[in-house]
Write a protein that holds these residues in place. Structure first.
Motif, PDB file in Angstrom:
ATOM      1  N   THR A 102       2.536 -10.631  -3.659  1.00 14.20           N
ATOM      2  CA  THR A 102       1.998  -9.455  -3.240  1.00 14.20           C
ATOM      3  C   THR A 102       0.421  -9.598  -2.843  1.00 14.20           C
ATOM      4  O   THR A 102       0.067  -9.066  -1.868  1.00 14.20           O
ATOM      5  CB  THR A 102       1.919  -8.418  -4.659  1.00 14.20           C
ATOM      6  N   TRP A 103      -0.557 -10.417  -3.551  1.00 17.72           N
ATOM      7  CA  TRP A 103      -1.861 -10.954  -3.282  1.00 17.72           C
ATOM      8  C   TRP A 103      -1.833 -11.399  -1.689  1.00 17.72           C
ATOM      9  O   TRP A 103      -2.961 -11.057  -1.163  1.00 17.72           O
ATOM     10  CB  TRP A 103      -2.585 -11.619  -4.161  1.00 17.72           C
ATOM     11  N   GLU A 104      -0.990 -12.290  -1.601  1.00 15.23           N
ATOM     12  CA  GLU A 104      -0.934 -12.945  -0.533  1.00 15.23           C
ATOM     13  C   GLU A 104      -0.637 -11.798   0.869  1.00 15.23           C
ATOM     14  O   GLU A 104      -1.484 -11.653   1.893  1.00 15.23           O
ATOM     15  CB  GLU A 104      -0.123 -14.149  -0.405  1.00 15.23           C
ATOM     16  N   LEU A 105       0.279 -10.865   0.508  1.00 18.23           N
ATOM     17  CA  LEU A 105       0.495  -9.984   1.418  1.00 18.23           C
ATOM     18  C   LEU A 105      -0.660  -8.988   1.609  1.00 18.23           C
ATOM     19  O   LEU A 105      -0.910  -8.658   2.881  1.00 18.23           O
ATOM     20  CB  LEU A 105       1.855  -9.193   0.907  1.00 18.23           C
ATOM     21  N   GLY A 106      -1.301  -8.536   0.505  1.00 25.17           N
ATOM     22  CA  GLY A 106      -2.273  -7.869   0.676  1.00 25.17           C
ATOM     23  C   GLY A 106      -3.627  -8.137   1.363  1.00 25.17           C
ATOM     24  O   GLY A 106      -4.205  -7.574   2.251  1.00 25.17           O
ATOM     25  N   LEU A 107      -4.043  -9.412   1.165  1.00 22.44           N
ATOM     26  CA  LEU A 107      -4.962 -10.095   1.878  1.00 22.44           C
ATOM     27  C   LEU A 107      -4.687 -10.218   3.393  1.00 22.44           C
ATOM     28  O   LEU A 107      -5.523 -10.048   4.303  1.00 22.44           O
ATOM     29  CB  LEU A 107      -5.492 -11.525   1.423  1.00 22.44           C
ATOM     30  N   SER A 108      -3.377 -10.898   3.759  1.00 25.17           N
ATOM     31  CA  SER A 108      -3.150 -10.755   4.960  1.00 25.17           C
ATOM     32  C   SER A 108      -3.105  -9.508   5.882  1.00 25.17           C
ATOM     33  O   SER A 108      -3.641  -9.592   6.960  1.00 25.17           O
ATOM     34  CB  SER A 108      -1.790 -11.380   4.993  1.00 25.17           C
ATOM     35  N   ASP A 109      -2.533  -8.436   5.178  1.00 28.76           N
ATOM     36  CA  ASP A 109      -2.694  -7.063   5.759  1.00 28.76           C
ATOM     37  C   ASP A 109      -4.095  -6.584   5.978  1.00 28.76           C
ATOM     38  O   ASP A 109      -4.496  -6.054   7.165  1.00 28.76           O
ATOM     39  CB  ASP A 109      -1.917  -6.031   4.801  1.00 28.76           C
ATOM     40  N   PHE A 170       7.983  -5.061   6.065  1.00 28.62           N
ATOM     41  CA  PHE A 170       6.799  -4.338   5.944  1.00 28.62           C
ATOM     42  C   PHE A 170       5.536  -4.772   6.874  1.00 28.62           C
ATOM     43  O   PHE A 170       5.074  -3.907   7.498  1.00 28.62           O
ATOM     44  CB  PHE A 170       6.210  -4.098   4.392  1.00 28.62           C
ATOM     45  N   PHE A 171       5.533  -5.890   6.698  1.00 28.56           N
ATOM     46  CA  PHE A 171       4.294  -6.502   7.646  1.00 28.56           C
ATOM     47  C   PHE A 171       4.551  -6.466   8.973  1.00 28.56           C
ATOM     48  O   PHE A 171       3.636  -6.105   9.718  1.00 28.56           O
ATOM     49  CB  PHE A 171       4.191  -7.975   7.292  1.00 28.56           C
ATOM     50  N   THR A 172       5.929  -6.597   9.521  1.00 29.60           N
ATOM     51  CA  THR A 172       6.173  -6.642  10.727  1.00 29.60           C
ATOM     52  C   THR A 172       5.976  -4.882  11.324  1.00 29.60           C
ATOM     53  O   THR A 172       5.447  -4.751  12.507  1.00 29.60           O
ATOM     54  CB  THR A 172       7.478  -6.930  11.303  1.00 29.60           C
ATOM     55  N   LEU A 173       6.364  -4.165  10.474  1.00 28.11           N
ATOM     56  CA  LEU A 173       6.235  -2.607  10.876  1.00 28.11           C
ATOM     57  C   LEU A 173       4.748  -2.090  10.950  1.00 28.11           C
ATOM     58  O   LEU A 173       4.459  -1.468  11.814  1.00 28.11           O
ATOM     59  CB  LEU A 173       6.985  -1.664  10.045  1.00 28.11           C
ATOM     60  N   HIS A 174       3.949  -2.810   9.900  1.00 24.69           N
ATOM     61  CA  HIS A 174       2.630  -2.412   9.857  1.00 24.69           C
ATOM     62  C   HIS A 174       1.853  -2.960  11.204  1.00 24.69           C
ATOM     63  O   HIS A 174       0.962  -2.561  11.578  1.00 24.69           O
ATOM     64  CB  HIS A 174       1.862  -2.975   8.708  1.00 24.69           C
ATOM     65  N   THR A 175       2.285  -4.167  11.477  1.00 19.42           N
ATOM     66  CA  THR A 175       1.789  -4.850  12.836  1.00 19.42           C
ATOM     67  C   THR A 175       2.142  -3.961  13.962  1.00 19.42           C
ATOM     68  O   THR A 175       1.205  -3.846  15.055  1.00 19.42           O
ATOM     69  CB  THR A 175       2.487  -6.230  13.026  1.00 19.42           C
ATOM     70  N   LEU A 176       3.258  -3.403  14.128  1.00 20.27           N
ATOM     71  CA  LEU A 176       3.476  -2.488  15.375  1.00 20.27           C
ATOM     72  C   LEU A 176       2.711  -1.304  15.444  1.00 20.27           C
ATOM     73  O   LEU A 176       2.266  -0.947  16.413  1.00 20.27           O
ATOM     74  CB  LEU A 176       5.036  -2.455  15.417  1.00 20.27           C
TER      75      LEU A 176
END
Length: 394
Positions: A102-109, A170-176
């Motif tokens: 989750t930390w990796e996801l948050g920082l990348s986002d 989640f990350f792909t949808l947020h990217t779009l």
């Protein structure tokens, strides 16, 4: 961030250039009445969600409450069954999946969101440029190339880091979502910079283009109306044409509410506000509420986590076991008829949980997540969904 002002404007000197006088006149016109703009955008208005108790669709409220009562019964029944079978109210497989990296996801986002901010200084650069870097020259191609590279990088990012499928989705949808927001911001401000350049050039009409300002037809504009407008302009004399062009261009640089004028919106603060606003379409100014309703924000935030819990529970109890069982049964099947029977049975068992997942996803995104961000930014238009399936827009 909302672009609010005291309601007073600095008087325009009599010797001000025609472009400045046109903008001042346009601000007064916009405040007085809404006009058809060259580049039609979404018409924002202060309105509540259909699910809000204050909505005129309050007759729907009973079904909404019944929906949540049904979900509560499902949760209680499931927890009691789990206690009977395992001694624990909940299973933990999906929860473990959601909490991985989750930390990796948050920082990348966060890095992805920050990278979209490059559009702000680039728009400032395009506006100040007097040559090849203007938006209508190389500005638009450079922005498009950047967006393409940006999209390729961040779409592949979760696969490079080998995230779980939930994080990838989640990350792909947020990217779009961020791509659409960045595109709207860049191309609308690019359009405004071109408009401003042309308006300034008309201060010396002898060397400037006097071609009519292009009005993009809105969704309810008929083709014969566009042709008639073009024909009417041909019948105007040169002085009237020049005045009309200045008025059209100046009107485009003023927000629909008449409080913000391009390029005063070109700031990082304005961009941060736009990123947080629950909309994909950039506008110079949005209708706002006077204050944040902290209790409403608390309820929306609580509902987000509640819906995530429900989605996890439904997946854990009604989707994953069915898929796991059907995969085992299909391993030793050679007959096409038996395979079709298993697939049909599996699909029928998944129809209801998938329907519930769809409804809850709709609620958590369009009602609670967007509603929470609307409350944070005082965004007054809470009507995040319409009959898009029968849309007649072009």
């Amino acid at each position: 961030m909302s672009g609010a002002s005291s309601g007073r404007s600095t008087p325009i000197p009599e010797d001000a250039p025609p472009s400045a006088q046109s903008i001042s006149s346009a601000r007064k016109q916009v405040r007085a009445q809404q006009k058809h703009r060259m580049f039609p955008t979404v018409e924002y208005a202060a309105r509540v969600s259909h699910f809000d108790p204050r909505s005129e669709y309050s007759d729907f409220r009973g079904f909404f409450v019944l929906f949540w009562i049904g979900l509560a019964i499902m949760v209680i029944t499931t927890m009691l069954r789990n206690i009977k079978d395992t001694g624990y109210p909940l299973r933990h497989q999906m929860f473990d999946l959601l909490t991985t990296k989750t930390w990796e996801l948050g920082l990348s986002d966060g890095a992805m969101v920050l990278s979209t901010g490059i559009s702000v200084p680039f728009q400032m650069l395009c506006r100040r440029s007097k040559g090849w870097l203007r938006w209508e020259n190389l500005g638009m191609p450079l922005q498009s190339i950047f967006q393409l590279g940006w999209l390729v990088l961040w779409v592949n990012w979760p696969f490079i880091l080998n995230w779980t499928w939930t994080a990838q989705v989640f990350f792909t949808l947020h990217t779009l979502v961020l791509l659409m927001k960045m595109h709207s911001y860049a191309f609308y401000n690019g359009h405004l910079s071109t408009t401003e350049h042309r308006l300034s050039a008309l201060d010396n009409p002898e060397s400037a283009s006097t071609a009519a300002a292009v009005r993009y037809p809105s969704s309810n504009t008929q083709l014969n109306e566009v042709d008639k407008a073009v024909e009417d302009k041909k019948n105007e004399d040169e002085k009237e044409i020049l005045t009309q062009i200045r008025e059209d261009l100046a009107l485009e640089l003023v927000s629909p509410l008449g409080q913000v004028t391009y390029p005063k919106n070109l700031s990082m603060l304005n961009y941060i506000d736009y990123i947080l606003c629950p909309t994909l379409c950039y506008e110079l100014e949005y209708p706002r509420t006077s204050t944040i309703n902290w209790m409403e924000l608390f309820y929306k935030t609580l509902a987000v986590f509640g819906c995530i819990f429900l989605l996890t529970l439904i997946s854990e109890e009604f989707i994953v076991p069915v898929l796991r069982e059907s995969a085992v049964r299909l391993e030793g099947i050679e007959s096409w008829s038996d395979m079709g029977l298993i697939l049909g049975e599996t699909i029928s068992q998944l129809l209801f949980p998938f329907m519930m997942t769809f409804l809850i996803c709709f609620l958590v995104i369009f009602e609670y997540v967007l509603g929470a961000f609307a409350e944070i930014t005082c965004f007054a238009d809470r009507h995040f969904y319409s009959d898009w399936w029968n849309s007649s827009d072009w």
